[in-house]
Write a protein that holds these residues in place. Structure first.
Motif, mmCIF file in Angstrom:
data_model
loop_
_atom_site.group_PDB
_atom_site.id
_atom_site.type_symbol
_atom_site.label_atom_id
_atom_site.label_comp_id
_atom_site.label_asym_id
_atom_site.label_seq_id
_atom_site.Cartn_x
_atom_site.Cartn_y
_atom_site.Cartn_z
ATOM 1 N N ARG A 7 -40.334 -0.078 -25.821
ATOM 2 C CA ARG A 7 -39.635 0.118 -24.547
ATOM 3 C C ARG A 7 -39.446 1.601 -24.252
ATOM 4 N NH1 ARG A 7 -36.473 -3.957 -26.919
ATOM 5 N NH2 ARG A 7 -34.715 -2.537 -27.249
ATOM 6 N N ASP A 8 -39.179 2.375 -25.294
ATOM 7 C CA ASP A 8 -39.020 3.817 -25.140
ATOM 8 C C ASP A 8 -39.537 4.489 -26.410
ATOM 9 O OD1 ASP A 8 -38.330 6.449 -24.761
ATOM 10 O OD2 ASP A 8 -36.235 6.070 -24.239
ATOM 11 N N SER A 9 -40.749 5.004 -26.358
ATOM 12 C CA SER A 9 -41.388 5.566 -27.556
ATOM 13 C C SER A 9 -40.792 6.898 -27.972
ATOM 14 C CB SER A 9 -42.896 5.726 -27.308
ATOM 15 O OG SER A 9 -43.499 4.475 -27.079
ATOM 16 N N TYR A 10 -39.885 7.462 -27.175
ATOM 17 C CA TYR A 10 -39.305 8.762 -27.497
ATOM 18 C C TYR A 10 -37.986 8.650 -28.265
ATOM 19 C CZ TYR A 10 -42.802 11.000 -24.554
ATOM 20 O OH TYR A 10 -43.986 11.447 -24.029
ATOM 21 N N VAL A 11 -37.475 7.432 -28.461
ATOM 22 C CA VAL A 11 -36.238 7.253 -29.224
ATOM 23 C C VAL A 11 -36.528 7.504 -30.703
ATOM 24 C CG1 VAL A 11 -34.455 5.617 -29.932
ATOM 25 C CG2 VAL A 11 -35.289 5.594 -27.578
ATOM 26 N N GLN A 12 -35.772 8.405 -31.314
ATOM 27 C CA GLN A 12 -36.027 8.783 -32.704
ATOM 28 C C GLN A 12 -35.003 8.210 -33.681
ATOM 29 O OE1 GLN A 12 -36.925 13.026 -33.206
ATOM 30 N NE2 GLN A 12 -37.328 13.179 -31.017
ATOM 31 N N GLU A 13 -33.814 7.845 -33.192
ATOM 32 C CA GLU A 13 -32.782 7.245 -34.038
ATOM 33 C C GLU A 13 -32.219 6.024 -33.321
ATOM 34 O OE1 GLU A 13 -29.821 9.904 -35.491
ATOM 35 O OE2 GLU A 13 -31.250 11.520 -35.921
ATOM 36 N N PHE A 14 -31.848 4.998 -34.095
ATOM 37 C CA PHE A 14 -31.460 3.736 -33.476
ATOM 38 C C PHE A 14 -30.612 2.940 -34.474
ATOM 39 C CE2 PHE A 14 -32.603 -0.734 -32.275
ATOM 40 C CZ PHE A 14 -32.104 -0.718 -30.970
ATOM 41 N N VAL A 15 -29.533 2.327 -33.984
ATOM 42 C CA VAL A 15 -28.680 1.483 -34.818
ATOM 43 C C VAL A 15 -28.922 0.023 -34.439
ATOM 44 C CG1 VAL A 15 -26.322 0.878 -35.447
ATOM 45 C CG2 VAL A 15 -26.929 3.274 -35.080
ATOM 46 N N THR A 16 -29.168 -0.818 -35.424
ATOM 47 C CA THR A 16 -29.449 -2.221 -35.182
ATOM 48 C C THR A 16 -28.799 -3.068 -36.284
ATOM 49 O OG1 THR A 16 -31.224 -3.823 -34.730
ATOM 50 C CG2 THR A 16 -31.632 -2.181 -36.449
ATOM 51 N N THR A 17 -29.083 -4.376 -36.287
ATOM 52 C CA THR A 17 -28.467 -5.299 -37.243
ATOM 53 C C THR A 17 -29.512 -5.887 -38.178
ATOM 54 O OG1 THR A 17 -26.804 -5.887 -35.573
ATOM 55 C CG2 THR A 17 -27.043 -7.374 -37.464
ATOM 56 N N VAL A 18 -29.158 -6.019 -39.462
ATOM 57 C CA VAL A 18 -30.056 -6.614 -40.452
ATOM 58 C C VAL A 18 -30.024 -8.135 -40.302
ATOM 59 C CG1 VAL A 18 -30.574 -6.885 -42.902
ATOM 60 C CG2 VAL A 18 -29.656 -4.703 -42.046
ATOM 61 N N VAL A 19 -31.186 -8.729 -40.034
ATOM 62 C CA VAL A 19 -31.299 -10.179 -39.865
ATOM 63 C C VAL A 19 -31.582 -10.862 -41.205
ATOM 64 C CG1 VAL A 19 -32.615 -12.040 -38.763
ATOM 65 C CG2 VAL A 19 -32.027 -9.965 -37.470
ATOM 66 N N SER A 20 -32.484 -10.289 -42.000
ATOM 67 C CA SER A 20 -32.801 -10.871 -43.301
ATOM 68 C C SER A 20 -33.304 -9.804 -44.245
ATOM 69 C CB SER A 20 -33.864 -11.976 -43.165
ATOM 70 O OG SER A 20 -35.107 -11.428 -42.768
ATOM 71 N N CYS A 21 -33.181 -10.066 -45.531
ATOM 72 C CA CYS A 21 -33.664 -9.151 -46.576
ATOM 73 C C CYS A 21 -34.067 -9.997 -47.770
ATOM 74 C CB CYS A 21 -32.562 -8.163 -46.965
ATOM 75 S SG CYS A 21 -33.016 -7.029 -48.295
ATOM 76 N N SER A 22 -35.353 -9.974 -48.115
ATOM 77 C CA SER A 22 -35.844 -10.818 -49.202
ATOM 78 C C SER A 22 -36.764 -10.025 -50.115
ATOM 79 C CB SER A 22 -36.590 -12.031 -48.643
ATOM 80 O OG SER A 22 -37.622 -11.620 -47.765
ATOM 81 N N PRO A 23 -36.705 -10.293 -51.430
ATOM 82 C CA PRO A 23 -37.564 -9.559 -52.377
ATOM 83 C C PRO A 23 -39.026 -9.901 -52.173
ATOM 84 C CG PRO A 23 -36.396 -11.343 -53.479
ATOM 85 C CD PRO A 23 -35.829 -11.271 -52.097
#
Length: 400
Positions: A7-23
């Motif tokens: 959507r915006d290729s110039y964004v360099q930092e971003f805060v989001t939410t972790v949906v899943s994490c698996s080994p």
């Protein structure tokens, strides 16, 4: 779904939410070229600014909560981030993009779209495939031969559009939209879902594409076609993102190793190709090139240090003159790495007057100076590190 990086290729930092994490375990290619099995974790986020590999463009690098992201791939509508340590599901987490890598990809990818569009509209050559590489991109055209005049004409047309600062825009369309039939496409992946992303170069080209792009052709600066070769059915052209890419291609290195390649090429020329007079002329040219390279660096500081085994007093003075000494301190040396040689300290008059004798003392040499230049001789070139430390300390505290 379009990710934030799309959507915006110039964004360099971003805060989001972790949906899943698996080994998981991933095969990664190291700098040596060897592949290695690495254990880590696959992390899926609510959204991402790290581009997952696709559309001919490599994936981004960056950090996830301060931890390096080693790979980003797409799995259906999700971007999968591979990291070495686990993150907490449901937590907010910050992403940072390796901007140098990303912007390089943006420039090369938009440059490929531009070349592809003009090769088609000018000569009727269709692009059959392309690959974004570390040093340049390769574009295959459906013609057995591209004439030399056509290569020059294509490159000129490309740079005319860059100078015209033509805008690039992004829009999202659904498959049943009639406008989709008017855009250039190589087809959609089997697992595609949701709207289709269209990259438009105003008045020139509309293309289905998932990659990251610049917002204006002027951000490409200059594009260069550095090589053209015939294949069995198609012709491949190699696209560099700036005129300096011509040199990268000739010396077969990437930007990280350009300085070393210049030095090796120069040494080879000295030994094998040029008589003494030509050697001196080349040395002067190298001095100008070194100075210009420093001046063009947007991240340069107010201290410039350089040592060359070959060189003379004129070589050092040319560099000092080209860079200028009103707001920069220069410490230049020529001679044996740890033996005898010449040195030059140049900069603001008050700085040089104060530090010149101290530099000579640290080098166990002798010298004299005036008007912002202090030159001398030393038999202990190996003590340069002490001088650099002294100058770095002063340059941080000076208002030049």
């Amino acid at each position: 779904m379009a990710f934030q990086c799309q959507r915006d290729s110039y964004v360099q930092e971003f805060v989001t939410t972790v949906v899943s994490c698996s080994p998981c375990e991933l095969s990664l290619e190291r700098a040596s070229g060897k592949k290695e099995k690495v254990k880590g974790f696959e992390v899926i986020l609510k959204d991402t600014v790290l581009f997952p590999e696709g559309g001919g463009q490599p994936d981004d690098r960056g950090t996830l909560g301060g931890v390096p992201v080693l790979r980003v791939t797409r799995r259906g509508a999700e971007a999968v981030h591979f990291v070495a340590s686990a993150v907490e599901v449901g937590s907010s987490i910050q992403l940072k993009v390796d901007w140098d890598r990303r912007f390089d990809h943006m420039q090369q990818h938009s440059g490929q779209h531009l070349i592809t569009a003009l090769a088609d509209s000018t000569f009727g050559y269709k692009t059959t495939s392309w690959e974004l590489g570390r040093q340049y991109s390769t574009i295959e055209l459906n013609t057995a031969m591209v004439k030399a005049g056509e290569v020059e004409a294509l490159e000129n047309a490309v740079n005319d559009k860059i100078r015209a600062a033509v805008p690039i825009t992004i829009e999202l369309l659904f498959l049943d939209d009639p406008a989709v039939q008017q855009v250039r496409s190589r087809g959609l992946p089997d697992d595609h879902s949701g709207p289709i992303r269209i990259v438009n170069i105003e008045g020139m080209d509309s293309n289905m594409c998932c990659g990251t792009h610049v917002s204006n052709l002027s951000h490409l600066q200059v594009q260069s076609i550095v090589h053209c070769c015939n294949m069995v059915h198609d012709t491949a052209i190699r696209q560099g993102r700036s005129l300096s890419a011509k040199f990268y291609f000739l010396v077969k290195v990437g930007r990280d190793h350009l300085s070393q390649a210049i030095n090796l090429t120069y040494q080879s020329c000295l030994i094998n190709l040029f008589p003494l007079k030509s050697n001196l002329n080349l040395l002067r040219d190298m001095a100008v090139l070194i100075a210009q390279n420093f001046k063009s660096d947007p991240n340069r500081g107010n201290l410039f240090c350089l040592h060359r085994k070959d060189g003379d007093a004129e070589f050092m003075n040319i560099i000092a003159k080209e860079i200028g000494t009103e707001d920069t301190i220069l410490f230049l040396t020529v001679g044996e790495e740890r033996g005898a040689g010449l040195f030059l300290l140049a900069g603001p008059v008050d700085v040089v007057d104060r530090l010149g004798p101290r530099v000579a003392e640290l080098l166990e040499g002798k010298g004299a100076g005036k008007k912002g230049r202090f030159q001398g001789k030393t038999s202990c070139m190996g003590r340069r590190a002490g001088v650099k430390a002294l100058l770095q300390e002063h340059s941080q505290n000076l208002r030049l």
